[in-house]
Scaffold this motif. Structure first.
Motif, PDB file in Angstrom:
ATOM      1  N   GLY A 113      36.486 -12.082 -17.682  1.00 17.25           N
ATOM      2  CA  GLY A 113      36.360 -12.079 -19.135  1.00 17.25           C
ATOM      3  C   GLY A 113      37.713 -12.247 -19.803  1.00 17.25           C
ATOM      4  O   GLY A 113      38.749 -11.879 -19.248  1.00 17.25           O
ATOM      5  N   LYS A 114      37.698 -12.786 -21.011  1.00 12.38           N
ATOM      6  CA  LYS A 114      38.933 -13.032 -21.763  1.00 12.38           C
ATOM      7  C   LYS A 114      38.699 -12.695 -23.232  1.00 12.38           C
ATOM      8  O   LYS A 114      37.657 -13.015 -23.799  1.00 12.38           O
TER       9      LYS A 114
ATOM     10  N   THR B  10      41.112 -11.838 -27.132  1.00 11.20           N
ATOM     11  CA  THR B  10      42.410 -11.847 -27.807  1.00 11.20           C
ATOM     12  C   THR B  10      42.395 -10.856 -28.964  1.00 11.20           C
ATOM     13  O   THR B  10      41.393 -10.727 -29.680  1.00 11.20           O
ATOM     14  N   GLY B  11      43.513 -10.147 -29.124  1.00 16.53           N
ATOM     15  CA  GLY B  11      43.624  -9.204 -30.220  1.00 16.53           C
ATOM     16  C   GLY B  11      45.080  -8.895 -30.513  1.00 16.53           C
ATOM     17  O   GLY B  11      45.973  -9.226 -29.726  1.00 16.53           O
ATOM     18  N   GLU B  12      45.315  -8.243 -31.621  1.00 17.82           N
ATOM     19  CA  GLU B  12      46.690  -7.904 -31.986  1.00 17.82           C
ATOM     20  C   GLU B  12      47.277  -6.884 -31.025  1.00 17.82           C
ATOM     21  O   GLU B  12      48.486  -6.876 -30.776  1.00 17.82           O
ATOM     22  N   THR B  13      46.417  -6.009 -30.467  1.00 17.93           N
ATOM     23  CA  THR B  13      46.844  -5.011 -29.493  1.00 17.93           C
ATOM     24  C   THR B  13      45.892  -5.045 -28.298  1.00 17.93           C
ATOM     25  O   THR B  13      44.831  -5.682 -28.344  1.00 17.93           O
ATOM     26  N   PHE B  14      46.265  -4.315 -27.261  1.00 15.77           N
ATOM     27  CA  PHE B  14      45.429  -4.222 -26.066  1.00 15.77           C
ATOM     28  C   PHE B  14      44.040  -3.694 -26.417  1.00 15.77           C
ATOM     29  O   PHE B  14      43.015  -4.249 -25.990  1.00 15.77           O
ATOM     30  N   ASP B  15      43.968  -2.611 -27.190  1.00 15.63           N
ATOM     31  CA  ASP B  15      42.683  -1.989 -27.492  1.00 15.63           C
ATOM     32  C   ASP B  15      41.785  -2.893 -28.325  1.00 15.63           C
ATOM     33  O   ASP B  15      40.573  -2.977 -28.086  1.00 15.63           O
ATOM     34  N   LEU B  16      42.370  -3.591 -29.301  1.00 10.64           N
ATOM     35  CA  LEU B  16      41.564  -4.494 -30.123  1.00 10.64           C
ATOM     36  C   LEU B  16      41.003  -5.638 -29.289  1.00 10.64           C
ATOM     37  O   LEU B  16      39.872  -6.080 -29.502  1.00 10.64           O
TER      38      LEU B  16
ATOM     39  N   GLN C 273      31.940  -6.669 -27.082  1.00 12.29           N
ATOM     40  CA  GLN C 273      30.963  -7.358 -27.919  1.00 12.29           C
ATOM     41  C   GLN C 273      30.178  -8.416 -27.157  1.00 12.29           C
ATOM     42  O   GLN C 273      29.057  -8.756 -27.545  1.00 12.29           O
ATOM     43  N   SER C 274      30.753  -8.953 -26.085  1.00 15.48           N
ATOM     44  CA  SER C 274      30.077 -10.045 -25.380  1.00 15.48           C
ATOM     45  C   SER C 274      29.587  -9.677 -23.986  1.00 15.48           C
ATOM     46  O   SER C 274      28.840 -10.445 -23.377  1.00 15.48           O
TER      47      SER C 274
ATOM     48  N   MET D 196      26.989  -1.615 -20.366  1.00 19.30           N
ATOM     49  CA  MET D 196      27.962  -0.531 -20.443  1.00 19.30           C
ATOM     50  C   MET D 196      29.113  -0.815 -19.485  1.00 19.30           C
ATOM     51  O   MET D 196      28.907  -1.255 -18.355  1.00 19.30           O
ATOM     52  N   VAL D 197      30.346  -0.548 -19.939  1.00 19.82           N
ATOM     53  CA  VAL D 197      31.547  -0.874 -19.163  1.00 19.82           C
ATOM     54  C   VAL D 197      32.176   0.398 -18.616  1.00 19.82           C
ATOM     55  O   VAL D 197      32.324   1.396 -19.329  1.00 19.82           O
ATOM     56  N   SER D 198      32.555   0.361 -17.335  1.00 22.22           N
ATOM     57  CA  SER D 198      33.301   1.457 -16.719  1.00 22.22           C
ATOM     58  C   SER D 198      34.696   0.965 -16.335  1.00 22.22           C
ATOM     59  O   SER D 198      34.845  -0.071 -15.676  1.00 22.22           O
ATOM     60  N   TRP D 199      35.729   1.717 -16.758  1.00 16.60           N
ATOM     61  CA  TRP D 199      37.117   1.414 -16.416  1.00 16.60           C
ATOM     62  C   TRP D 199      37.620   2.321 -15.292  1.00 16.60           C
ATOM     63  O   TRP D 199      38.795   2.289 -14.939  1.00 16.60           O
TER      64      TRP D 199
END
Length: 379
Positions: free
Chosen positions: A71-72, A74-80, A87-88, A92-95
């Motif tokens: 997945g790819k 883009t955002g102003e920061t890592f979290d954004l 959103q895509s 549910m995502v697990s880190w």
């Protein structure tokens, strides 16, 4: 009547904790994170890993075709950028199973590194024991390179660098906690493993297959990339690095390889006598290959010469670029603080010829292998 209802009621209370449980195949597990930087934006890549096929193999089942999803966002920061992934992704995502973090060379800049470390340090799912790398390859291509024989990316170089390092030690892998600690050391230059892709080395099912490859080291000081080198340019690092397990040494005579030694666990000790640094090495090795007979004294002399030349070449490569590849500044900072304070500029000391250490080596050849005829002939 009331007594009859107590037992079912208690059972419902005890089982209520399982109602929120989710099956393993209903969650998306991120295996590797990639951080790029372009046009003032953080470009985040994630590699997903599937545990369903992995479980079948470990239970003795047949291997399935390894599937890679990248997945790819883009955002102003890592979290954004991460929230763009949410959103895509549609699940549910697990880190909690992240194994590695890969920076592109252009992302190795103070603002991006600090933003990434700040988020990873605050987010409770991601462990500080993940592996950290640098690369100059597109991250989507890097993450799409799976191991041979349909093996899951869970067993790739991204998550298991110690396997390779134990067998052939050149570039020491580094975990996130040590990366952060070394970045905050004023005199230290961090050595990051430098990843690339081997394009023409392997084929699988008669098709060319790209494979992950350790190209060399990237050097980071004060949260800023100083430069990257191929392994052949900085081979001298392996003689002073900690935890080197097993590394080959080509013993050359008149420009040709006369023999090959396998060196195990070399030990380096730095000292300062007067105005000069001294580096003392204790090295033991086994002869693994011998192309021509050499007397033992000549063999040892040529081996020592090769080691000293590798260290000198590494020092000169770094000095020409203002990079403390051997971390001499850190040695002075820890052992001779007053001298470091006198010489240091922005944390590192100028790399002139006076700082190159005098090198002494104790080299022992433990064995000549099963075939000892050629070795005895040279005694």
């Amino acid at each position: 009547m009331i007594q009859r209802l107590i037992a079912p009621f208690l059972a419902l209370l005890l089982l209520s904790g399982c109602w929120g449980a989710r099956n393993i195949d209903h969650i998306v597990y991120i295996h590797a994170i990639g951080v790029d930087y372009k046009d003032g934006q953080v470009v985040l890549y994630v590699q997903l890993v599937s545990f369903s096929g992995l479980a079948k193999v470990e239970a003795g089942g047949t291997r399935e075709q390894a599937t890679v999803s990248v997945g790819k966002a883009t955002g102003e920061t890592f979290d954004l950028a991460a929230h763009q992934i949410y959103q895509s992704i549609q699940q549910m995502v697990s880190w909690g199973h992240v194994k590695s973090l890969v920076f592109t060379k252009r992302a190795l800049r103070p603002d991006v590194i600090q933003n990434t470390i700040d988020l990873l340090s605050r987010y409770n799912e991601i462990r500080h024991t993940i592996w950290v790398y640098a690369t100059d390859k597109p991250l989507n291509q890097l993450f799409e390179a799976t191991p041979l024989l349909l093996t899951s990316s869970y067993y790739s170089l991204l998550s298991n660098p110690e396997e390779l390092f134990r067998q052939s030690s050149f570039i020491r892998p580094i975990r996130l906690n040590r990366f952060i600690a070394r970045l905050d050391e004023r005199a230290a230059t961090v050595r990051l493993p430098y990843l690339t892709l081997a394009e023409n080395t392997w084929t699988e099912d008669k098709k060319d297959k790209s494979m992950l490859l350790l190209k060399g080291s990237c050097f980071v000081h004060n949260y800023k990339l100083q430069g990257c080198a191929r392994t052949s340019e900085v081979e001298g690092i392996r003689w002073i690095e900690r935890d080197i397990r097993r590394t080959p040494l080509a013993v050359k005579k008149e420009g040709k390889t006369a023999a090959t030694l396998i060196i195990r666990e070399p030990h380096a000790k730095w000292e300062r006598r007067g105005n000069h640094l001294q580096l003392h090495l204790r090295i033991a090795g086994n002869i693994i290959e011998q192309n021509e007979p050499l007397p033992r004294p000549e063999f040892i002399r040529l081996a020592k010469k090769a080691i000293k030349q590798e260290i000198r070449n590494t020092y000169q490569w770094g000095a020409a670029r203002g990079i403390d590849a051997l971390n001499i500044s850190d040695v002075l900072y820890r052992k001779h603080l007053s001298e470091w304070r006198r010489l240091a500029v922005n944390g590192t000391v100028p790399l002139d010829g006076d700082l190159f250490p005098s090198i002494s080596i104790d080299l022992v050849i433990n064995a000549g292998g099963k075939e000892k005829i050629g070795y005895r002939a040279g005694d």
